[in-house]
Design a protein around this motif. Structure first.
Motif, PDB file in Angstrom:
ATOM      1  N   PRO A 189      52.251  30.044  38.164  1.00 29.76           N
ATOM      2  CA  PRO A 189      53.718  29.973  38.344  1.00 29.76           C
ATOM      3  C   PRO A 189      54.464  30.996  37.485  1.00 29.76           C
ATOM      4  O   PRO A 189      55.169  30.643  36.519  1.00 29.76           O
ATOM      5  N   PHE A 190      54.348  32.253  37.840  1.00 35.27           N
ATOM      6  CA  PHE A 190      55.056  33.307  37.100  1.00 35.27           C
ATOM      7  C   PHE A 190      56.566  33.170  37.300  1.00 35.27           C
ATOM      8  O   PHE A 190      57.034  32.687  38.335  1.00 35.27           O
ATOM      9  N   ASP A 191      57.302  33.628  36.302  1.00 33.15           N
ATOM     10  CA  ASP A 191      58.763  33.607  36.410  1.00 33.15           C
ATOM     11  C   ASP A 191      59.285  34.778  37.231  1.00 33.15           C
ATOM     12  O   ASP A 191      60.380  34.707  37.783  1.00 33.15           O
ATOM     13  N   HIS A 192      58.492  35.862  37.286  1.00 30.35           N
ATOM     14  CA  HIS A 192      58.863  37.005  38.124  1.00 30.35           C
ATOM     15  C   HIS A 192      57.605  37.791  38.457  1.00 30.35           C
ATOM     16  O   HIS A 192      56.696  37.902  37.636  1.00 30.35           O
ATOM     17  N   ILE A 193      57.565  38.307  39.679  1.00 34.71           N
ATOM     18  CA  ILE A 193      56.444  39.138  40.117  1.00 34.71           C
ATOM     19  C   ILE A 193      56.982  40.484  40.572  1.00 34.71           C
ATOM     20  O   ILE A 193      57.907  40.537  41.393  1.00 34.71           O
ATOM     21  N   PHE A 194      56.416  41.541  40.026  1.00 34.70           N
ATOM     22  CA  PHE A 194      56.792  42.903  40.401  1.00 34.70           C
ATOM     23  C   PHE A 194      55.587  43.526  41.106  1.00 34.70           C
ATOM     24  O   PHE A 194      54.564  43.780  40.487  1.00 34.70           O
ATOM     25  N   PHE A 195      55.736  43.757  42.401  1.00 36.97           N
ATOM     26  CA  PHE A 195      54.631  44.286  43.193  1.00 36.97           C
ATOM     27  C   PHE A 195      54.998  45.633  43.802  1.00 36.97           C
ATOM     28  O   PHE A 195      56.086  45.799  44.352  1.00 36.97           O
ATOM     29  N   THR A 196      54.074  46.580  43.721  1.00 36.00           N
ATOM     30  CA  THR A 196      54.230  47.861  44.399  1.00 36.00           C
ATOM     31  C   THR A 196      53.035  48.043  45.327  1.00 36.00           C
ATOM     32  O   THR A 196      51.884  47.964  44.892  1.00 36.00           O
ATOM     33  N   GLY A 197      53.318  48.286  46.601  1.00 41.88           N
ATOM     34  CA  GLY A 197      52.234  48.445  47.565  1.00 41.88           C
ATOM     35  C   GLY A 197      52.763  48.457  48.986  1.00 41.88           C
ATOM     36  O   GLY A 197      53.924  48.796  49.233  1.00 41.88           O
ATOM     37  N   SER A 198      51.938  48.055  49.911  1.00 41.44           N
ATOM     38  CA  SER A 198      52.283  48.111  51.328  1.00 41.44           C
ATOM     39  C   SER A 198      53.106  46.899  51.743  1.00 41.44           C
ATOM     40  O   SER A 198      53.028  45.833  51.124  1.00 41.44           O
ATOM     41  N   PRO A 199      53.906  47.027  52.816  1.00 41.55           N
ATOM     42  CA  PRO A 199      54.650  45.875  53.334  1.00 41.55           C
ATOM     43  C   PRO A 199      53.738  44.712  53.707  1.00 41.55           C
ATOM     44  O   PRO A 199      54.095  43.551  53.492  1.00 41.55           O
ATOM     45  N   ALA A 200      52.559  44.998  54.248  1.00 40.64           N
ATOM     46  CA  ALA A 200      51.636  43.930  54.659  1.00 40.64           C
ATOM     47  C   ALA A 200      51.212  43.080  53.472  1.00 40.64           C
ATOM     48  O   ALA A 200      51.228  41.840  53.530  1.00 40.64           O
ATOM     49  N   VAL A 201      50.827  43.725  52.363  1.00 42.37           N
ATOM     50  CA  VAL A 201      50.414  42.978  51.171  1.00 42.37           C
ATOM     51  C   VAL A 201      51.639  42.376  50.490  1.00 42.37           C
ATOM     52  O   VAL A 201      51.564  41.291  49.904  1.00 42.37           O
TER      53      VAL A 201
END
Length: 477
Positions: A189-201
């Motif tokens: 249960p993270f308070d925030h997730i920062f993701f960089t990658g493809s729209p599918a993922v």
């Protein structure tokens, strides 16, 4: 020997997450001086280990050292320096005005850290896109777990070394590994997730975040168009598009994905484009494959995907204007320009993410804009023209995460601008103050006086006097 039913990674993730959750509580009261000291430690490590960074990234996909300096090291160090210079002002509570209906009260916005954050980084700019978000997380007073890409193992190992030598694991930690590691992290249960990658993922990450109602920043991609107007400076446009497209061997989320060129200037533009590619990557005429200034495709899998895109386009009638040579043993894919492309080709439907540039003519600007607007909103959009009215027409009639006139990619380096996508190309913004806000909760704070207040006459029981006051509010406020 550990029992087979015990998952070491999952156990360690649980332990580190618990440590960071405890540390996050302490970081809520952290001062600007403390956060700046942490940023300076990060900057100091990077400054002292630049050669290590270059070697690690080169080992992963033969990225030229000057490109590493510009697009990996400089981007991160400038982000750190920008944060150090502005953090104190970013953290200050922001006073807001008090309306007459709130007379006697005072209000402000307090910027508090969101807490424990997860940063999932991609492989195409493995150092930059892991450390950039970390700068924002530290600036906001968060703790962070970084999951670097398994596609760039040398850089991932270096990032882990950097973090272990610079921070306590309760503040920042790194988990390397395959997709299973990311999946385990996403159960927390993270308070925030920062993701960089493809729209599918990105959709998978967002679904996992929804299980815990975690907020997200999704830096995705899409098919970023470049328009070359009839009034463009063709040599200037060709040089900037060639650089923006083929830097990092085309593996850039904001690279021009395809070019829409006015039919009247298509042929001279293509000739200029060919000249600029040769000038950049084959000035001696010995072949681009021998150039020290051209990176490689990150993996055999990615190389095969690009070959399939090319084959599909050529079978359906696309013409090879320039390039096309592939050396599978070296993961080398020559800068390639295609003409005669049509909408039924996969290359005009999927993000290319490689050194293939389709060029499609248009007859009037509305046709070009209709084509762009028929596709999901891109991460970036580029327009080359000497006509400011045309530039404004493009900006006003398209939607994209960012837009640039008469250049490519450079908006990523402008720390005063928000960076991010819209809808299919991303959610949320990054860099500078906008990155600080992404990892912060903008808490609304109102302080009320004791005793008689503007709201007390509205308390029940609702008599005639209350009702008259309420009616006045509806009419005048």
């Amino acid at each position: 020997m550990e029992p087979e039913n015990i998952d070491i990674n999952a156990t360690l993730i649980d332990q580190v997450f618990a440590l960071q959750k405890e540390q996050a509580l302490k970081m809520r009261s952290s001062t600007a001086n403390l956060r700046i000291a942490l940023l300076k430690k990060l900057l100091d490590w990077i400054t002292k280990h630049q050669e290590d960074i270059r070697r690690a990234i080169y080992a992963d996909f033969k990225k030229p050292y000057p490109e590493i300096d510009i697009s990996e090291i400089f981007v991160v160090t400038s982000e750190i320096k920008h944060a150090i210079n502005h953090l104190e002002s970013w953290m200050k509570p922001k006073k807001v005005s008090t309306p007459l209906t709130m007379l006697g009260s005072s209000s402000y916005i307090h910027y508090e850290p969101k807490g424990v954050c997860l940063i999932i980084a991609p492989w195409n700019y493995p150092f930059n896109l892991a450390l950039g978000p970390l700068v924002s997380a530290i600036s906001a007073g968060c703790t962070a777990i970084i999951k670097p890409s398994e596609m760039t193992p040398h850089t991932s190992a270096l990032i882990r070394r950097l973090v272990e030598e610079t921070f306590d694991k309760a503040l920042v930690s790194v988990f390397e590994g395959e997709i299973e590691v990311a999946q385990k992290l996403l159960t927390k249960p993270f308070d925030h997730i920062f993701f960089t990658g493809s729209p599918a993922v990105g959709k998978i990450v967002m679904k996992s975040a929804a299980e815990h109602l975690s907020s997200v920043t999704l830096e995705l991609g899409g098919k970023s168009p470049a328009i070359v107007d009839i009034q463009a400076d063709l040599k200037d446009a060709a040089s900037k598009i060639a650089w923006g497209k083929f830097v990092n061997c085309g593996q850039t989320c904001i690279a021009p994905d395809y070019v829409l060129v006015h039919r009247a200037v298509q042929i001279p533009f293509l000739e200029e484009l060919k000249n600029q590619i040769k000038k950049m990557y084959d000035p001696s005429g010995k072949g681009i494959e021998k150039s020290k200034d051209y990176a490689r495709i990150v993996s055999t899998k990615h190389l095969k995907r690009l070959k399939h895109l090319m084959a599909d386009a050529e079978i359906k009638g696309a013409q090879l204007f320039f390039g096309g040579y592939v050396n599978e043993e070296e993961n080398f894919f020559e800068p390639t320009v295609l003409t005669g492309v049509t909408d039924d080709m996969t290359i005009l439907q999927e993000e290319i993410f490689g050194p293939i540039l389709p060029v499609k003519p248009y007859d009037d600007l509305k046709e070009a804009l209709d084509f762009i607007n028929s596709k999901p909103k891109p991460l970036a959009l580029y327009i080359f023209s000497k006509d400011n009215n045309k530039i404004q027409e493009v900006f006003s009639n398209t939607s994209s995460g960012g837009a640039v006139a008469n250049d490519c990619v450079l908006h990523f380096l402008q720390n005063e601008l928000p960076f991010g996508g819209v809808n299919n190309s991303g959610i949320g913004k990054a860099h500078g103050h906008f990155g600080f806000l992404a990892f912060s909760n903008e808490k609304a704070v109102l302080k009320q006086r004791i005793g008689l207040t503007a709201s007390k006459p509205l308390f029940p029981p609702y008599g005639l006097a209350n009702k008259k006051i309420i009616q006045s509010l509806l009419k005048w406020f």
